[in-house]
Design an enzyme around this catalytic site. Structure first.
Site, short mmCIF file in Angstrom:
data_model
loop_
_atom_site.label_atom_id
_atom_site.label_comp_id
_atom_site.label_asym_id
_atom_site.label_seq_id
_atom_site.Cartn_x
_atom_site.Cartn_y
_atom_site.Cartn_z
N TYR A 32 0.77 -1.22 0.07
CA TYR A 32 0.00 -0.15 -0.05
C TYR A 32 0.72 1.21 -0.09
O TYR A 32 2.16 1.21 0.21
CB TYR A 32 -0.84 -0.05 1.21
N LYS A 146 6.46 -1.87 2.03
CA LYS A 146 5.19 -1.19 2.46
C LYS A 146 4.09 -2.14 2.56
O LYS A 146 3.30 -2.12 1.62
CB LYS A 146 4.95 0.08 2.11
N GLU A 178 12.33 3.27 14.28
CA GLU A 178 11.31 4.17 13.64
C GLU A 178 10.12 4.20 14.87
O GLU A 178 10.33 3.44 15.86
CB GLU A 178 10.82 3.92 12.49
N LEU A 202 10.75 1.31 7.38
CA LEU A 202 10.30 1.93 6.10
C LEU A 202 10.83 3.47 5.56
O LEU A 202 11.12 4.14 6.62
CB LEU A 202 8.56 2.23 6.30
N1 PDD Z 1 2.57 5.10 7.75
N2 PDD Z 1 7.35 3.84 9.16
C1 PDD Z 1 6.38 3.45 9.14
C2 PDD Z 1 6.31 2.02 9.61
C3 PDD Z 1 5.27 3.70 8.60
O1 PDD Z 1 3.82 2.99 8.59
C4 PDD Z 1 5.18 5.10 8.26
C5 PDD Z 1 3.92 5.84 7.43
C6 PDD Z 1 6.32 5.94 8.07
C7 PDD Z 1 6.27 7.20 7.52
O2 PDD Z 1 6.30 7.10 6.27
P1 PDD Z 1 5.87 8.43 5.25
O3 PDD Z 1 6.65 9.56 5.34
O4 PDD Z 1 6.25 8.12 3.87
O5 PDD Z 1 4.36 8.49 5.36
C8 PDD Z 1 7.34 5.17 8.62
C9 PDD Z 1 1.51 5.53 6.99
C10 PDD Z 1 1.24 6.86 7.27
C11 PDD Z 1 0.35 4.66 7.17
O6 PDD Z 1 0.60 3.43 7.39
O7 PDD Z 1 -0.83 5.18 7.43
#
Ligand code: PDD
Length: 282
Positions: A32, A146, A178, A202
């Site tokens: 996703y 992801k 993270e 991620l």
């Molecule tokens: N999640 N690390 C993890 C495990 C995440 O699920 C996310 C974002 C991030 C931040 O990535 P980005 O800056 O590309 O949004 C880091 C999204 C927002 C979610 O699962 O809803």
């Protein structure tokens, strides 16, 4: 009525249905993206679509659409949700198989789903800081993908909420990696740290933008995971994600981070981020 996109059609969410044999449902066999929309335009779109390509490649799911086709879907959803600031969610699963077997089905067409939601308007001031807890990272070894297999993230998030916190910061191999759904930055001895990109995190698009900005501006920065032992003495901590953007952490495991107030490094970087975001949505 919420409009969603499913396999070539736009329809009300309550009428969008997938098969119980979809591998996304049975195995969490899918990937996703969450793409922020600011001022009616997708923010860092190429970066999100590049990461989607990576997730698809690493899971051997064929990219079902061209970039032009994706853009058409995004534009349709942005209009359907009234423009402005939104978060588009897209999900691609390996598709439907006749039987539930672990191996890849021989012939299958990926399921493609997309929806959006309206985001609260961007704050003019730094957003309210949050409390977090630290937990052992119970996820798998391919956090760079992801993937929609998010049970570990769900459990760790719930653990944080149960403790009165808003995010769980994940520790593994003696370092800070993270958040359960965010990346983590920490300042110690005047140096900003965030974990380097490898299979344990991620590669956040917001994280990458922050790294770009601090490098451009010449802030002292190390792309290196902070040892766990140094986290409790960090003067500042913050998290980043596409939907939460940048949020300061002022409580960690029930104790104040630094002064217990939003710190100066966060304020400066937040300002740089805001300027960048404003110039984009103008
Ligand atoms: N999640 N690390 C993890 C495990 C995440 O699920 C996310 C974002 C991030 C931040 O990535 P980005 O800056 O590309 O949004 C880091 C999204 C927002 C979610 O699962 O809803």
């Amino acid at each position: 009525m919420t409009t969603v996109y499913l396999n070539g059609q736009y329809l009300p969410a309550e009428h969008a249905q997938i098969s119980v044999m979809d591998r996304g449902f049975l195995f969490g066999d899918g990937v996703y993206e969450v793409i922020p929309v600011f001022g009616g335009r997708c923010f860092r779109l190429d970066e999100h679509l590049d990461r989607l390509d990576y997730s698809l490649r690493e899971t051997a799911i064929a990219q079902p659409l061209t970039r032009a086709q994706w853009l058409e879907i995004f534009e349709h959803l942005i209009a359907a949700y009234g423009g402005g600031d939104q978060a588009i969610y897209i999900q691609i699963t390996r598709g439907i198989a006749a039987t539930r077997e672990f191996k890849f089905p021989e012939q299958t067409v990926p399921t493609v789903f997309a929806m959006s939601r309206v985001l609260a308007p961007a704050p003019e001031e730094a957003p309210a800081p949050i409390a977090v807890i630290t937990v052992d990272d119970i996820r798998w070894q391919r956090c760079d993908i992801k993937s929609t297999s998010l049970l570990a993230g769900v459990l760790m998030t719930q653990q944080a909420l149960h403790a009165g916190a808003r995010e769980a910061i994940l520790l593994r191999d003696g370092v800070v990696l993270e958040g359960a759904s965010s990346n983590v930055f920490a300042v110690t001895d005047g140096v900003l740290y965030t974990a380097a990109k490898d299979h344990r995190i991620l590669a956040g698009i917001t994280r990458d933008l922050i790294v770009e900005l601090v490098q451009q501006k010449g802030l002292e920065f190390r792309e290196q995971a902070l040892p766990t032992a140094q986290l409790s003495s960090a003067s500042e901590v913050w998290i980043s994600s596409s939907t939460r953007e940048m949020v300061a952490v002022t409580q960690l495991d029930g104790k104040a981070v630094g002064s217990g107030e939003i710190g100066p490094v966060y304020r400066q970087v937040w300002q740089w981020y805001r300027e960048y975001r404003k110039s984009f949505s103008r």
